[in-house]
Design a protein around this motif. Structure first.
Motif, PDB file in Angstrom:
ATOM      1  N   LEU A 157       4.275  25.522 -17.930  1.00 63.79           N
ATOM      2  CA  LEU A 157       4.562  26.098 -16.614  1.00 63.79           C
ATOM      3  C   LEU A 157       5.866  25.551 -16.037  1.00 63.79           C
ATOM      4  CD1 LEU A 157       1.033  26.090 -14.949  1.00 63.79           C
ATOM      5  CD2 LEU A 157       2.250  28.035 -15.959  1.00 63.79           C
ATOM      6  N   THR A 158       6.115  24.271 -16.209  1.00 68.06           N
ATOM      7  CA  THR A 158       7.347  23.659 -15.711  1.00 68.06           C
ATOM      8  C   THR A 158       8.560  24.285 -16.391  1.00 68.06           C
ATOM      9  OG1 THR A 158       6.214  21.597 -15.209  1.00 68.06           O
ATOM     10  CG2 THR A 158       8.616  21.475 -15.488  1.00 68.06           C
ATOM     11  N   ALA A 159       8.476  24.463 -17.691  1.00 67.01           N
ATOM     12  CA  ALA A 159       9.586  25.085 -18.422  1.00 67.01           C
ATOM     13  C   ALA A 159       9.794  26.533 -17.965  1.00 67.01           C
ATOM     14  CB  ALA A 159       9.332  25.025 -19.923  1.00 67.01           C
ATOM     15  N   ARG A 160       8.714  27.260 -17.746  1.00 62.23           N
ATOM     16  CA  ARG A 160       8.819  28.658 -17.265  1.00 62.23           C
ATOM     17  C   ARG A 160       9.459  28.686 -15.882  1.00 62.23           C
ATOM     18  NH1 ARG A 160       8.329  33.384 -19.724  1.00 62.23           N
ATOM     19  NH2 ARG A 160       6.730  34.259 -18.420  1.00 62.23           N
ATOM     20  N   ASP A 161       9.034  27.761 -15.015  1.00 63.30           N
ATOM     21  CA  ASP A 161       9.613  27.692 -13.675  1.00 63.30           C
ATOM     22  C   ASP A 161      11.104  27.373 -13.735  1.00 63.30           C
ATOM     23  OD1 ASP A 161       7.160  28.264 -12.546  1.00 63.30           O
ATOM     24  OD2 ASP A 161       6.717  26.181 -11.992  1.00 63.30           O
ATOM     25  N   GLY A 162      11.522  26.673 -14.781  1.00 62.24           N
ATOM     26  CA  GLY A 162      12.926  26.328 -14.976  1.00 62.24           C
ATOM     27  C   GLY A 162      13.739  27.443 -15.608  1.00 62.24           C
ATOM     28  N   GLY A 163      13.120  28.582 -15.868  1.00 61.35           N
ATOM     29  CA  GLY A 163      13.840  29.734 -16.393  1.00 61.35           C
ATOM     30  C   GLY A 163      13.705  29.951 -17.890  1.00 61.35           C
ATOM     31  N   ALA A 164      12.907  29.161 -18.564  1.00 63.73           N
ATOM     32  CA  ALA A 164      12.734  29.323 -20.006  1.00 63.73           C
ATOM     33  C   ALA A 164      11.938  30.593 -20.306  1.00 63.73           C
ATOM     34  CB  ALA A 164      12.006  28.112 -20.591  1.00 63.73           C
ATOM     35  N   THR A 165      12.227  31.201 -21.439  1.00 66.07           N
ATOM     36  CA  THR A 165      11.408  32.319 -21.897  1.00 66.07           C
ATOM     37  C   THR A 165      10.043  31.770 -22.282  1.00 66.07           C
ATOM     38  OG1 THR A 165      12.001  32.072 -24.231  1.00 66.07           O
ATOM     39  CG2 THR A 165      13.454  33.473 -22.866  1.00 66.07           C
ATOM     40  N   ALA A 166       9.091  32.658 -22.465  1.00 68.25           N
ATOM     41  CA  ALA A 166       7.752  32.217 -22.862  1.00 68.25           C
ATOM     42  C   ALA A 166       7.807  31.450 -24.179  1.00 68.25           C
ATOM     43  CB  ALA A 166       6.811  33.407 -22.972  1.00 68.25           C
ATOM     44  N   ARG A 167       8.596  31.918 -25.121  1.00 71.37           N
ATOM     45  CA  ARG A 167       8.685  31.243 -26.426  1.00 71.37           C
ATOM     46  C   ARG A 167       9.335  29.867 -26.290  1.00 71.37           C
ATOM     47  NH1 ARG A 167       9.812  34.315 -31.927  1.00 71.37           N
ATOM     48  NH2 ARG A 167       9.426  32.607 -33.358  1.00 71.37           N
ATOM     49  N   GLU A 168      10.399  29.772 -25.485  1.00 66.91           N
ATOM     50  CA  GLU A 168      11.059  28.486 -25.260  1.00 66.91           C
ATOM     51  C   GLU A 168      10.125  27.513 -24.550  1.00 66.91           C
ATOM     52  OE1 GLU A 168      15.603  30.283 -24.728  1.00 66.91           O
ATOM     53  OE2 GLU A 168      14.320  29.946 -22.976  1.00 66.91           O
ATOM     54  N   ALA A 169       9.406  28.013 -23.548  1.00 66.83           N
ATOM     55  CA  ALA A 169       8.470  27.168 -22.803  1.00 66.83           C
ATOM     56  C   ALA A 169       7.330  26.713 -23.703  1.00 66.83           C
ATOM     57  CB  ALA A 169       7.937  27.916 -21.586  1.00 66.83           C
ATOM     58  N   ARG A 170       6.878  27.613 -24.574  1.00 63.39           N
ATOM     59  CA  ARG A 170       5.811  27.267 -25.514  1.00 63.39           C
ATOM     60  C   ARG A 170       6.274  26.143 -26.440  1.00 63.39           C
ATOM     61  NH1 ARG A 170       4.540  32.322 -27.796  1.00 63.39           N
ATOM     62  NH2 ARG A 170       5.872  31.885 -29.576  1.00 63.39           N
ATOM     63  N   ALA A 171       7.505  26.252 -26.946  1.00 67.41           N
ATOM     64  CA  ALA A 171       8.052  25.209 -27.822  1.00 67.41           C
ATOM     65  C   ALA A 171       8.125  23.877 -27.085  1.00 67.41           C
ATOM     66  CB  ALA A 171       9.420  25.619 -28.348  1.00 67.41           C
ATOM     67  N   SER A 172       8.525  23.921 -25.830  1.00 68.55           N
ATOM     68  CA  SER A 172       8.603  22.702 -25.027  1.00 68.55           C
ATOM     69  C   SER A 172       7.213  22.098 -24.820  1.00 68.55           C
ATOM     70  CB  SER A 172       9.255  23.016 -23.675  1.00 68.55           C
ATOM     71  OG  SER A 172       9.272  21.885 -22.855  1.00 68.55           O
ATOM     72  N   ALA A 173       6.251  22.938 -24.524  1.00 72.03           N
ATOM     73  CA  ALA A 173       4.885  22.473 -24.273  1.00 72.03           C
ATOM     74  C   ALA A 173       4.239  21.875 -25.519  1.00 72.03           C
ATOM     75  CB  ALA A 173       4.028  23.627 -23.760  1.00 72.03           C
ATOM     76  N   LEU A 174       4.657  22.353 -26.682  1.00 65.62           N
ATOM     77  CA  LEU A 174       4.017  21.925 -27.927  1.00 65.62           C
ATOM     78  C   LEU A 174       4.722  20.762 -28.612  1.00 65.62           C
ATOM     79  CD1 LEU A 174       3.005  25.415 -29.337  1.00 65.62           C
ATOM     80  CD2 LEU A 174       1.595  23.773 -28.073  1.00 65.62           C
ATOM     81  N   LYS A 175       5.711  20.181 -27.940  1.00 66.04           N
ATOM     82  CA  LYS A 175       6.347  18.989 -28.510  1.00 66.04           C
ATOM     83  C   LYS A 175       5.285  17.916 -28.702  1.00 66.04           C
ATOM     84  CE  LYS A 175      11.029  19.594 -27.023  1.00 66.04           C
ATOM     85  NZ  LYS A 175      11.935  19.538 -25.920  1.00 66.04           N
ATOM     86  N   GLY A 176       5.300  17.309 -29.854  1.00 64.63           N
ATOM     87  CA  GLY A 176       4.305  16.292 -30.161  1.00 64.63           C
ATOM     88  C   GLY A 176       3.028  16.853 -30.766  1.00 64.63           C
TER      89      GLY A 176
END
Length: 151
Positions: free
Chosen positions: A43-62
């Motif tokens: 959600l934070t990445a999406r709020d920052g303007g990331a696409t769903a795929r970019e935000a998903r990649a960010s969320a799945l780090k680790g």
């Protein structure tokens, strides 16, 4: 089947928190707290303007790479719904085989193959999910030799 649906739902409706949490808690050593943190990162990445795929990649780090790669593969097959279901099932197969090892996994795996064939006739993942939820066994579409579909 609900576990596979959660992966499809994360791709088709990325803001579906329930789907995210169900999917993430399938990952070994990921509990409710870690899953919630990952969804918050999404959600934070999406709020920052990331696409769903970019935000998903960010969320799945680790998280294990099979999860990110699998969700990307589902997204790439989204217009071929049967293929998307097959990719979701393939992504989760090792985890589900372990989770359901004492609950007739072989029959569940066969049921997934039937559902994949039925999904191939749908136009979108969301249409498939909606119809599956409303009529979980697609009873009118199964022939006797196909068997049953479990949920």
């Amino acid at each position: 089947m609900r576990d596979v649906l959660s992966a499809l739902r994360v791709v088709a409706n990325p803001d579906d928190e329930v789907a995210w949490l169900r999917l993430l808690t399938l990952v070994p050593r990921v509990g409710d707290v870690t899953a919630a943190r990952a969804f918050d990162a999404f959600l934070t990445a999406r709020d920052g303007g990331a696409t769903a795929r970019e935000a998903r990649a960010s969320a799945l780090k680790g998280m294990p790479s099979w999860l990110r790669d699998g969700l990307d593969a589902i997204e790439e097959a989204a217009q071929r719904v049967g293929d998307a279901v097959g990719r979701a099932a393939a992504m989760l197969q090792p985890t589900l085989a372990h989770k359901y090892r004492n609950e007739n996994w072989e029959a569940r795996a066969r049921d997934l193959a039937h559902v994949e064939r039925l999904a191939a006739t749908r136009r979108s993942i969301l249409e498939f999910i909606e119809e599956y939820i409303l009529s979980p066994v697609f009873a009118s579409e199964l022939t006797p030799e196909q068997g049953r579909v479990t949920t």
